[in-house]
Design an enzyme around this catalytic site. Structure first.
Site, mmCIF file in Angstrom:
data_model
loop_
_atom_site.group_PDB
_atom_site.id
_atom_site.type_symbol
_atom_site.label_atom_id
_atom_site.label_comp_id
_atom_site.label_asym_id
_atom_site.label_seq_id
_atom_site.Cartn_x
_atom_site.Cartn_y
_atom_site.Cartn_z
ATOM 1 N N ASP A 162 -2.746 2.207 6.799
ATOM 2 C CA ASP A 162 -1.887 0.642 5.532
ATOM 3 C C ASP A 162 -1.771 -0.144 5.750
ATOM 4 O O ASP A 162 -1.551 -1.000 4.943
ATOM 5 C CB ASP A 162 -0.493 2.123 5.752
ATOM 6 C CG ASP A 162 -0.697 3.890 5.581
ATOM 7 O OD1 ASP A 162 -1.656 3.818 5.025
ATOM 8 O OD2 ASP A 162 -0.795 3.497 7.133
ATOM 9 N N ASP B 295 1.040 -0.993 -0.446
ATOM 10 C CA ASP B 295 -0.085 -0.128 -0.243
ATOM 11 C C ASP B 295 1.266 0.831 -0.151
ATOM 12 O O ASP B 295 0.961 2.041 0.718
ATOM 13 C CB ASP B 295 -1.104 0.204 0.770
ATOM 14 C CG ASP B 295 -1.790 1.328 1.798
ATOM 15 O OD1 ASP B 295 -1.893 1.731 0.461
ATOM 16 O OD2 ASP B 295 -2.583 1.826 2.397
ATOM 17 N N GLU C 291 -0.816 -1.543 -4.631
ATOM 18 C CA GLU C 291 -2.166 -0.622 -4.795
ATOM 19 C C GLU C 291 -2.292 0.564 -5.584
ATOM 20 O O GLU C 291 -1.285 0.959 -6.053
ATOM 21 C CB GLU C 291 -2.863 0.107 -3.716
ATOM 22 C CG GLU C 291 -4.257 1.029 -3.714
ATOM 23 C CD GLU C 291 -4.330 1.251 -2.837
ATOM 24 O OE1 GLU C 291 -5.169 1.054 -1.538
ATOM 25 O OE2 GLU C 291 -4.273 2.946 -2.336
#
Length: 188
Positions: free
Chosen positions: A141, A7, A68
């Site tokens: 996160d 992330d 991501e």
């Protein structure tokens, strides 16, 4: 399959490793955050992220990396830092010859919670349930990185097969030559 989920973020870059296959219980291997000081210049922060991701790749030896996909946000400065951290993650994986998959936030949320509009608390709760953890990983996160890995395990293989089939069916796609055997030809 072992997947490292990333992330991306310039201050906090979530990382999580999950083992699993479709149809079987998943197992969290490790989860954490690569942090960089906000007062440091961006190039030095990117080097810290690179070192952190390299260490995770060295220690956990994933078969794939799921990152991501950066999406447009209102704050250009934030999206730039996120995109830079994302590029570092992709570079670290590519340097090792690992396949990299990009998943959108809504795709990850839909895979893990059933809806692409889930909030961070819902994602954390489902990651906790799916990986049979005693509590949601923190910060968010870290939970998001695990969600990326889960999404890739569940959806990545199907997406790769679809991409290969689409490429093979495209006009002008190269066909491999027939394989010759002693008496005849076998078409691939």
């Amino acid at each position: 399959m072992r997947v490292l989920g990333v992330d991306p973020g310039l201050t906090r870059c979530g990382v999580g490793v999950v083992d699993g296959v479709v149809g079987r219980p998943l197992r969290m291997v490790a989860v954490g955050v690569v942090r960089t000081p906000a007062e440091q210049d961006t190039p030095e922060r990117l080097v810290l992220i690179e070192r952190g991701i390299d260490a995770w790749l060295d220690e956990h030896r994933p078969e794939a990396v799921a990152v991501e996909r950066v999406f447009s946000q209102h704050n250009v400065r934030t999206v730039m830092g996120t995109a830079q951290a994302s590029a570092v993650a992709m570079l670290c994986a590519a340097r090792r010859g690992l396949p990299v998959a990009l998943h959108t936030p809504s795709e990850v949320k839909a895979a893990v919670t059933g809806t692409g509009r889930a909030d961070k608390a819902q994602v954390g709760a489902m990651v906790t349930r799916l990986l049979r953890l005693p509590a949601p990983p923190t910060p968010a996160d870290a939970a998001d990185a695990l969600a990326l890995a889960i999404c890739h395990i569940w959806r990545g293989a199907a997406q790769q097969r679809l991409a290969r089939a689409t490429a093979a069916a495209a006009p002008g796609a190269r066909r491999s030559a027939p394989v010759r055997v002693a008496k005849g030809t076998i078409e691939p």
